[in-house]
Scaffold this motif. Structure first.
Motif, PDB file in Angstrom:
ATOM      1  N   UNK A 118      75.386  84.787  65.946  1.00  0.00           N
ATOM      2  CA  UNK A 118      76.667  85.192  66.526  1.00  0.00           C
ATOM      3  C   UNK A 118      77.601  85.763  65.459  1.00  0.00           C
ATOM      4  N   UNK A 119      77.581  85.174  64.293  1.00  0.00           N
ATOM      5  CA  UNK A 119      78.436  85.630  63.193  1.00  0.00           C
ATOM      6  C   UNK A 119      78.078  87.064  62.790  1.00  0.00           C
ATOM      7  N   UNK A 120      76.791  87.356  62.680  1.00  0.00           N
ATOM      8  CA  UNK A 120      76.354  88.680  62.227  1.00  0.00           C
ATOM      9  C   UNK A 120      76.442  89.708  63.351  1.00  0.00           C
ATOM     10  N   UNK A 128      74.816  74.862  50.619  1.00  0.00           N
ATOM     11  CA  UNK A 128      75.863  75.295  51.543  1.00  0.00           C
ATOM     12  C   UNK A 128      76.194  74.161  52.509  1.00  0.00           C
ATOM     13  N   UNK A 129      77.321  74.308  53.179  1.00  0.00           N
ATOM     14  CA  UNK A 129      77.745  73.350  54.196  1.00  0.00           C
ATOM     15  C   UNK A 129      77.758  74.029  55.556  1.00  0.00           C
ATOM     16  N   UNK A 130      77.344  73.285  56.568  1.00  0.00           N
ATOM     17  CA  UNK A 130      77.413  73.792  57.932  1.00  0.00           C
ATOM     18  C   UNK A 130      77.834  72.649  58.840  1.00  0.00           C
ATOM     19  N   UNK A 131      78.943  72.854  59.542  1.00  0.00           N
ATOM     20  CA  UNK A 131      79.482  71.864  60.466  1.00  0.00           C
ATOM     21  C   UNK A 131      79.419  72.443  61.869  1.00  0.00           C
ATOM     22  N   UNK A 132      78.656  71.797  62.742  1.00  0.00           N
ATOM     23  CA  UNK A 132      78.459  72.307  64.096  1.00  0.00           C
ATOM     24  C   UNK A 132      79.766  72.513  64.848  1.00  0.00           C
ATOM     25  N   UNK A 133      80.757  71.723  64.535  1.00  0.00           N
ATOM     26  CA  UNK A 133      82.012  71.774  65.295  1.00  0.00           C
ATOM     27  C   UNK A 133      82.966  72.855  64.802  1.00  0.00           C
ATOM     28  N   UNK A 134      82.609  73.533  63.716  1.00  0.00           N
ATOM     29  CA  UNK A 134      83.488  74.566  63.158  1.00  0.00           C
ATOM     30  C   UNK A 134      82.802  75.923  63.209  1.00  0.00           C
ATOM     31  N   UNK A 135      83.496  76.957  63.687  1.00  0.00           N
ATOM     32  CA  UNK A 135      82.899  78.293  63.717  1.00  0.00           C
ATOM     33  C   UNK A 135      82.808  78.882  62.315  1.00  0.00           C
ATOM     34  N   UNK A 136      81.829  79.760  62.111  1.00  0.00           N
ATOM     35  CA  UNK A 136      81.748  80.488  60.845  1.00  0.00           C
ATOM     36  C   UNK A 136      82.831  81.561  60.849  1.00  0.00           C
ATOM     37  N   UNK A 137      83.645  81.576  59.813  1.00  0.00           N
ATOM     38  CA  UNK A 137      84.738  82.535  59.714  1.00  0.00           C
ATOM     39  C   UNK A 137      84.612  83.340  58.437  1.00  0.00           C
ATOM     40  N   UNK A 138      85.229  84.523  58.454  1.00  0.00           N
ATOM     41  CA  UNK A 138      85.165  85.385  57.268  1.00  0.00           C
ATOM     42  C   UNK A 138      86.431  86.212  57.129  1.00  0.00           C
ATOM     43  N   UNK A 179      80.553  98.677  69.993  1.00  0.00           N
ATOM     44  CA  UNK A 179      79.255  98.115  69.646  1.00  0.00           C
ATOM     45  C   UNK A 179      79.236  97.623  68.213  1.00  0.00           C
ATOM     46  N   UNK A 180      78.755  96.414  68.005  1.00  0.00           N
ATOM     47  CA  UNK A 180      78.584  95.917  66.644  1.00  0.00           C
ATOM     48  C   UNK A 180      77.370  96.593  66.010  1.00  0.00           C
ATOM     49  N   UNK A 181      77.256  96.474  64.691  1.00  0.00           N
ATOM     50  CA  UNK A 181      76.267  97.262  63.970  1.00  0.00           C
ATOM     51  C   UNK A 181      74.859  96.678  63.976  1.00  0.00           C
ATOM     52  N   UNK A 210      78.182  89.077  52.513  1.00  0.00           N
ATOM     53  CA  UNK A 210      77.748  89.859  51.354  1.00  0.00           C
ATOM     54  C   UNK A 210      76.506  90.685  51.696  1.00  0.00           C
ATOM     55  N   UNK A 211      75.496  90.038  52.277  1.00  0.00           N
ATOM     56  CA  UNK A 211      74.263  90.768  52.582  1.00  0.00           C
ATOM     57  C   UNK A 211      74.464  91.783  53.705  1.00  0.00           C
ATOM     58  N   UNK A 212      75.349  91.504  54.648  1.00  0.00           N
ATOM     59  CA  UNK A 212      75.644  92.500  55.675  1.00  0.00           C
ATOM     60  C   UNK A 212      76.214  93.766  55.050  1.00  0.00           C
TER      61      UNK A 212
END
Length: 305
Positions: free
Chosen positions: A57-59, A124-134, A19-21, A149-151
């Motif tokens: 989805x990222x969080x 910030x930049x956001x491109x619909x075709x690219x997933x958010x990665x970390x 389970x994610x947090x 950072x905030x998570x």
């Protein structure tokens, strides 16, 4: 080969079942873009719906700690992103706010733990075709860095509220995120401003402010969580937590994290101590007057003599 495939499948299933947090809701407000002249088309709301879904989805889909959270244990939080400008197809300027709540033991009540709105002009930049990665050790993009950072800050506060200094690993992860940022390129991270991301991390990792961290534990675990069992004792623990904040305040009178604590808790404190004995009201009034004078008007009904 069959054994390797079996192990891989087991590991995959384990990752899926863990389970994610967070149970995070996200709002992307693009209304301001619709009422101002923009260089790029903003009437198609699909990009903003996709941005909202990508952030959620990222969080919610990532494992942020070593612990397995059951569905009912997930941490309730919310991110709001108010878009102010769209400078290109993928470049935006906005303002972020973050909120988090925590359940109180043996009750249906949830208490605010974190509630903060950044200063505007977050680019910030956001491109619909690219997933958010970390990657905690390498910079990917500024949006995923800010969200991560905030998570970690929220996890630090959350675990501090259940065990004394229990959030330490997560503040250190927030610190690691800060260290990957190109300070010359991105604002809000270098500590030169009094209300930027740097200070939440610094306030919780600087041993000089250990009393702030202790206040989270005392207020929640020894105070709120004990309210259904022994209210007078629980109120004394909350007073003790405010005294800890007072000690931290004496070391730094402009501590961002301390003011955030009081701002989140002030209405709750009023509710808890309105029926309390006059001597307790006077103690709380004097503590708030010392550490957060701007909030003293909210205690106008308290005994001050």
């Amino acid at each position: 080969m069959r054994r390797i495939l079996s192990i891989t499948l087991i590991m995959f299933c384990f990752c899926v079942l863990r389970g994610q947090e967070f149970r995070c809701s996200v709002q992307v407000n693009s209304q301001k873009l619709m009422t101002t002249t923009q260089a790029y088309e903003t009437t198609d709301k699909k990009v903003f719906d996709n941005m909202k879904q990508a952030i959620e989805d990222f969080i919610n889909g990532r494992q942020w700690s070593m612990y397995q959270f059951e569905q009912h244990e997930k941490i309730d939080c919310s991110f709001s992103l108010i878009l102010q400008q769209r400078n290109s197809a993928t470049d935006f300027v906005g303002q972020i706010s973050v909120q988090m709540r925590r359940p109180v033991y043996n009750s249906t009540y949830t208490t605010g733990l974190f509630n903060y709105m950044e200063q505007p002009n977050f680019s910030f930049s956001y491109n619909e075709s690219l997933p958010l990665e970390f990657d905690p050790n390498n910079f990917s993009n500024i949006l995923s860095s800010v969200l991560s950072y905030y998570c970690y800050i929220m996890l630090g506060v959350y675990f501090d509220s259940f065990s004394r200094f229990g959030g330490q690993p997560y503040y250190e992860m927030a610190q690691a995120v800060v260290q990957t940022i190109d300070l010359a390129k991105y604002s809000g991270w270098d500590g030169n401003g009094g209300r930027n991301r740097y200070w939440f991390m610094e306030n919780h990792t600087n041993s000089a402010y250990a009393d702030l961290r202790d206040a989270y534990y005392t207020y929640h675990r020894l105070g709120l969580d004990m309210m259904t069992k022994d209210q007078p004792k629980a109120r004394q623990a909350i007073i003790q937590s405010l005294q800890s904040l007072q000690k931290a305040h004496k070391r730094n009178t402009s501590m961002l994290s301390l003011q955030q604590f009081v701002d989140v808790k002030i209405q709750e404190i009023v509710s808890i101590f309105t029926p309390a004995p006059p001597e307790e009201q006077k103690t709380v009034y004097n503590l708030i007057k010392d550490i957060s004078p701007i909030n003293i008007v909210k205690l106008k009904g308290f005994n001050t003599k």
